[in-house]
Design a protein around this motif. Structure first.
Motif, mmCIF file in Angstrom:
data_model
loop_
_atom_site.group_PDB
_atom_site.id
_atom_site.type_symbol
_atom_site.label_atom_id
_atom_site.label_comp_id
_atom_site.label_asym_id
_atom_site.label_seq_id
_atom_site.Cartn_x
_atom_site.Cartn_y
_atom_site.Cartn_z
ATOM 1 N N ALA A 16 0.892 -1.202 0.027
ATOM 2 C CA ALA A 16 0.067 -0.080 0.055
ATOM 3 C C ALA A 16 0.739 1.218 -0.069
ATOM 4 O O ALA A 16 0.517 2.194 -0.680
ATOM 5 C CB ALA A 16 -0.934 0.086 0.983
ATOM 6 N N ALA A 17 1.943 1.304 0.890
ATOM 7 C CA ALA A 17 2.647 2.597 0.899
ATOM 8 C C ALA A 17 3.531 2.643 -0.285
ATOM 9 O O ALA A 17 3.596 3.930 -0.778
ATOM 10 C CB ALA A 17 3.811 2.302 2.173
ATOM 11 N N ALA A 18 3.949 1.337 -0.961
ATOM 12 C CA ALA A 18 4.780 1.716 -2.323
ATOM 13 C C ALA A 18 3.866 2.233 -3.471
ATOM 14 O O ALA A 18 4.334 3.133 -3.865
ATOM 15 C CB ALA A 18 5.318 0.351 -2.485
ATOM 16 N N ASN A 33 10.037 -2.598 14.248
ATOM 17 C CA ASN A 33 10.836 -2.301 13.421
ATOM 18 C C ASN A 33 10.220 -2.614 12.000
ATOM 19 O O ASN A 33 9.197 -3.496 11.928
ATOM 20 C CB ASN A 33 12.191 -2.683 13.232
ATOM 21 C CG ASN A 33 12.315 -4.330 13.245
ATOM 22 O OD1 ASN A 33 11.839 -4.928 12.112
ATOM 23 N ND2 ASN A 33 12.742 -5.000 14.188
ATOM 24 N N LEU A 34 10.515 -1.877 10.784
ATOM 25 C CA LEU A 34 9.950 -1.810 9.685
ATOM 26 C C LEU A 34 9.712 -3.525 9.289
ATOM 27 O O LEU A 34 8.745 -3.922 8.520
ATOM 28 C CB LEU A 34 10.606 -1.222 8.650
ATOM 29 C CG LEU A 34 9.795 -0.682 7.434
ATOM 30 C CD1 LEU A 34 8.587 0.129 7.841
ATOM 31 C CD2 LEU A 34 10.604 0.237 6.692
ATOM 32 N N ALA A 35 10.709 -4.350 9.512
ATOM 33 C CA ALA A 35 10.984 -5.509 8.937
ATOM 34 C C ALA A 35 9.996 -6.727 9.700
ATOM 35 O O ALA A 35 9.624 -7.623 9.445
ATOM 36 C CB ALA A 35 12.180 -6.042 8.966
ATOM 37 N N ALA A 132 12.791 -7.020 0.068
ATOM 38 C CA ALA A 132 12.809 -6.211 -1.096
ATOM 39 C C ALA A 132 11.730 -4.935 -0.755
ATOM 40 O O ALA A 132 12.091 -3.989 -1.497
ATOM 41 C CB ALA A 132 12.014 -7.093 -2.200
ATOM 42 N N LEU A 133 10.516 -5.084 -0.351
ATOM 43 C CA LEU A 133 9.347 -4.087 -0.060
ATOM 44 C C LEU A 133 9.986 -2.900 0.829
ATOM 45 O O LEU A 133 9.808 -1.976 0.615
ATOM 46 C CB LEU A 133 8.173 -4.642 0.140
ATOM 47 C CG LEU A 133 7.534 -5.508 -0.822
ATOM 48 C CD1 LEU A 133 6.343 -6.253 -0.544
ATOM 49 C CD2 LEU A 133 7.251 -4.838 -2.265
ATOM 50 N N VAL A 137 10.305 0.869 0.114
ATOM 51 C CA VAL A 137 9.482 1.795 0.938
ATOM 52 C C VAL A 137 10.198 2.964 1.497
ATOM 53 O O VAL A 137 9.833 3.815 1.603
ATOM 54 C CB VAL A 137 8.542 0.956 1.929
ATOM 55 C CG1 VAL A 137 7.766 2.115 2.823
ATOM 56 C CG2 VAL A 137 7.214 0.380 1.051
ATOM 57 N N ARG A 138 11.545 2.340 2.054
ATOM 58 C CA ARG A 138 12.495 3.391 2.765
ATOM 59 C C ARG A 138 12.869 4.381 1.700
ATOM 60 O O ARG A 138 12.917 5.725 1.936
ATOM 61 C CB ARG A 138 13.709 2.422 2.866
ATOM 62 C CG ARG A 138 13.554 1.754 4.367
ATOM 63 C CD ARG A 138 14.894 1.711 5.126
ATOM 64 N NE ARG A 138 14.764 0.742 6.395
ATOM 65 C CZ ARG A 138 14.208 1.124 7.449
ATOM 66 N NH1 ARG A 138 13.791 2.368 7.697
ATOM 67 N NH2 ARG A 138 14.230 0.110 8.474
ATOM 68 N N ARG A 139 12.744 4.041 0.424
ATOM 69 C CA ARG A 139 13.151 5.035 -0.710
ATOM 70 C C ARG A 139 11.786 5.964 -1.118
ATOM 71 O O ARG A 139 12.080 7.051 -1.410
ATOM 72 C CB ARG A 139 13.627 4.416 -2.083
ATOM 73 C CG ARG A 139 14.915 3.832 -2.058
ATOM 74 C CD ARG A 139 15.417 3.689 -3.453
ATOM 75 N NE ARG A 139 14.236 2.868 -4.262
ATOM 76 C CZ ARG A 139 14.344 1.653 -4.204
ATOM 77 N NH1 ARG A 139 15.022 0.764 -3.564
ATOM 78 N NH2 ARG A 139 13.367 1.040 -5.062
ATOM 79 N N THR A 140 10.658 5.173 -0.960
ATOM 80 C CA THR A 140 9.545 6.146 -1.672
ATOM 81 C C THR A 140 8.702 6.789 -0.628
ATOM 82 O O THR A 140 7.907 7.886 -0.837
ATOM 83 C CB THR A 140 8.812 4.946 -2.600
ATOM 84 O OG1 THR A 140 8.353 4.126 -1.539
ATOM 85 C CG2 THR A 140 9.549 4.490 -3.488
ATOM 86 N N ALA A 141 8.314 6.277 0.636
ATOM 87 C CA ALA A 141 7.436 6.977 1.583
ATOM 88 C C ALA A 141 7.798 8.068 2.076
ATOM 89 O O ALA A 141 9.144 8.469 2.033
ATOM 90 C CB ALA A 141 7.335 5.970 2.648
ATOM 91 N N THR A 142 6.853 9.052 2.391
ATOM 92 C CA THR A 142 7.406 10.354 2.775
ATOM 93 C C THR A 142 7.928 10.418 3.942
ATOM 94 O O THR A 142 8.889 11.189 4.304
ATOM 95 C CB THR A 142 5.979 11.267 2.753
ATOM 96 O OG1 THR A 142 5.347 11.022 1.593
ATOM 97 C CG2 THR A 142 6.329 12.902 3.111
#
Ligand SMILES: Cc1cc2nc3c(=O)[nH]c(=O)nc-3n(C[C@H](O)[C@H](O)[C@H](O)COP(=O)(O)OP(=O)(O)OC[C@H]3O[C@@H](n4cnc5c(N)ncnc54)[C@H](O)[C@@H]3O)c2cc1C
Length: 512
Positions: A16-18, A33-35, A132-133, A137-142
């Motif tokens: 959803a975030a990506a 944590n994110l993972a 992978a996700l 998401v670390r690159r793309t989420a605000t």
């Protein structure tokens, strides 16, 4: 650009975030944590039709059959038809599925008519997908807010306005144009579960408190084969798909006597077969015999399970290993339409937190990662669209629910004892588990009413989790009492037959 808050960083939240980040401001909130998620521990794989000798119609038919008359067909059709496209997306996000030459390597799992389970890293599909996700998401989420606990969903004028979150700085409000809830299931309701500690059903409880409608909560899938050691490490269905068999204390196979598909019968049938055999042999776990597959094959195809067995001093290439059922997957949750839309405008629910109706009373193996991906993608597609008045009741437009339960918040001013998690989990395992009766369910309800959650003003993360588990335990028990029949993940010893007239959902809302 709308502001979207995504809650949870399992596969549903990450997708959803990506996807939402392509067009919107996205804040991803997750309590560890994110993972960390159920997703991370998924082993067997993702079901999808990607080979030419398989068809969408057969995947639909297998899903409907496993769902024991309770699947909502439009959701199943969406799930199976959009699966191949979403697998393609995962490949583009960098998920490296195992291959045989250029083709995907496909596994067979229980109740699938074809080998259609894509896997990665052998039996590490969840971890490979999540890694992978997470990177994407670390690159793309605000903004990403880890170790931030979503306590409540805020609704104003019949529309979501944001969420109340708790972190090291205390309680704060995050405003949102839409909230995508992807906070997973509630395995921690039960004493024995394959789920990690984060699965305390917080999102379902918060949505319920906010007024969202729940459905199918009485249907809980117990995985037949968890290692009979503390922590209930999952032994994937794929092991039986590859040919491992279940034997009792005398070394005899018992599933052949119970179901024509033997070890590959639907999960609830295998789980109850094991439970019954365990009772007959004085509570001793049954054994899963994978020795015929050979140590080399097991180590290469199931590296994580091989490692886990070794860590408990077990050599599964040489000896059968002890297994027992454990709570694994919640078919019920927040009722949605086929775009993840709930009964509260602006609130989407995707992944295990949701009840799309795609799994019915019993999820087909490896359909849950698929459901998370397909419906997370669809929720993002629906952002900004007019909220349909019939979401999610479109599902029961043609046949009214079996029961529409309204739950009153108990008056806790007279209850002294703050709920203890282990006591609650033990009660749920004993009274609201694999096989249920009216008297045990009623006694569970009495006990649940005698407990209260900790005072909201002084709650830390675990206190919120306990409050949520207490609330959800009541919903599951009330619905299990109301369903006087047996079907899929709900088995009543006092009503052992399936009643075709009851193939309708039980819905629950909070009584105002
Ligand atoms: C051991 C195991 C093996 C499995 N194997 C398979 C398989 O092979 N194939 C398959 O299809 N399915 C499998 N499943 C089921 C599948 O993994 C889950 O159904 C699926 O991963 C759910 O994804 P999700 O994104 O909805 O939730 P999760 O992956 O559970 O993610 C939920 C997220 O929400 C966060 N969260 C929860 N509460 C809060 C809160 N209050 N505030 C903020 N964040 C919160 C959590 O920290 C987590 O990040 C398996 C499950 C387990 C446990």
């Amino acid at each position: 650009m709308a502001k979207i808050v995504v809650i949870g960083s399992g596969v549903a939240g990450l997708i959803a975030a990506a996807e939402a980040s392509r067009h919107h401001e996205v804040i991803l909130v997750t309590k560890a944590n994110l993972a960390e998620s159920n997703t991370h521990y998924a082993q067997g794989g993702i079901a999808a039709v990607v080979s030419t000798d398989d068809t969408i119609a057969e995947h639909v038919a297998d899903t409907m059959f496993a769902g024991a008359g309770m699947c909502w067909e439009p959701a199943v059709e969406v799930l199976c038809a959009e699966g191949p496209g979403r697998i393609n997306d995962l490949v583009n996000f960098g998920v490296e599925f195992d291959r045989t030459g250029a083709d995907f390597a496909m596994g067979l799992e229980a109740a699938h008519s074809h080998a259609r389970i894509l896997h990665a890293g052998g039996d590490a599909t969840g971890a490979v997908t999540s890694n992978a996700l997470v990177e994407t998401v670390r690159r793309t989420a605000t903004e990403i807010r880890e170790y931030t606990f979503v306590a409540d969903i805020v609704v104003d004028n019949n529309h979501v306005t944001g969420v109340q979150v708790l972190d090291a700085d205390g309680m704060q409000f995050i405003a949102a144009d839409a909230v995508i809830l992807a906070s997973g299931g509630a395995g921690q309701l039960y004493r024995h579960t394959t789920n990690p500690a984060v699965t305390t059903g917080d999102g379902v409880a918060a949505a319920f408190r906010a007024g969202a409608e729940l459905a199918d909560v009485e249907f809980y899938q117990f995985h037949p084969t968890a290692l009979a050691v503390p922590g209930s490490f999952l032994i994937s269905e794929a092991v039986r798909g590859e040919g491992a068999v279940l034997i009792d204390a005398n070394g005899e196979r018992f599933m052949q006597k119970i179901h024509p598909l033997a070890e590959l019968a639907p999960r609830d049938v295998v789980a109850r077969g094991i439970q019954r055999t365990m009772i007959e042999q004085g509570g001793q776990p049954v054994l899963l015999d994978a020795t015929a597959l050979g140590s080399d094959f097991l180590a290469q195809r199931f590296p994580s399970i091989t490692k886990a067995c070794r860590s408990y001093g077990l050599n599964w290439g040489r000896d059968p290993i002890p297994v027992t059922p454990a709570a694994h997957y919640w078919m019920g949750g927040i009722a949605t339409d086929t775009f993840g839309r709930t009964s509260i405008p602006g609130l989407y629910a995707v992944g295990e937190v949701a009840c799309t109706g795609a799994h019915g009373a019993n999820r087909l193996a490896s359909n849950s990662l698929l459901e998370s991906i397909v419906f997370a993608h669809r929720a993002v597609r629906a952002l900004g669209e007019q909220w349909p008045e019939d979401a999610p009741s479109v599902r029961w437009a043609n046949a009214a629910p079996l029961a529409e339960l309204e739950l009153l918040e108990p008056d806790h001013t007279t209850t002294a004892q703050v709920v203890d998690r282990v006591e609650l989990q033990t009660l749920m395992w004993d009274n609201v588990g694999l096989a249920r009766t009216k008297s045990e369910l009623e006694s569970a309800l009495t006990q649940l009413h005698s407990w209260r959650p900790a005072d909201p003003a002084h709650r830390l993360f675990p206190d919120w989790e306990d409050a949520n588990l207490l609330l959800l335990a009541r919903t599951v028990t009330e619905a299990a009492l109301a369903r006087e029949e047996s079907r899929g993940g709900h088995y009543r010893l006092d009503f052992p037959d399936t009643d075709p007239a009851k193939a309708r959902p039980i819905t629950l809302v909070r009584k105002a």
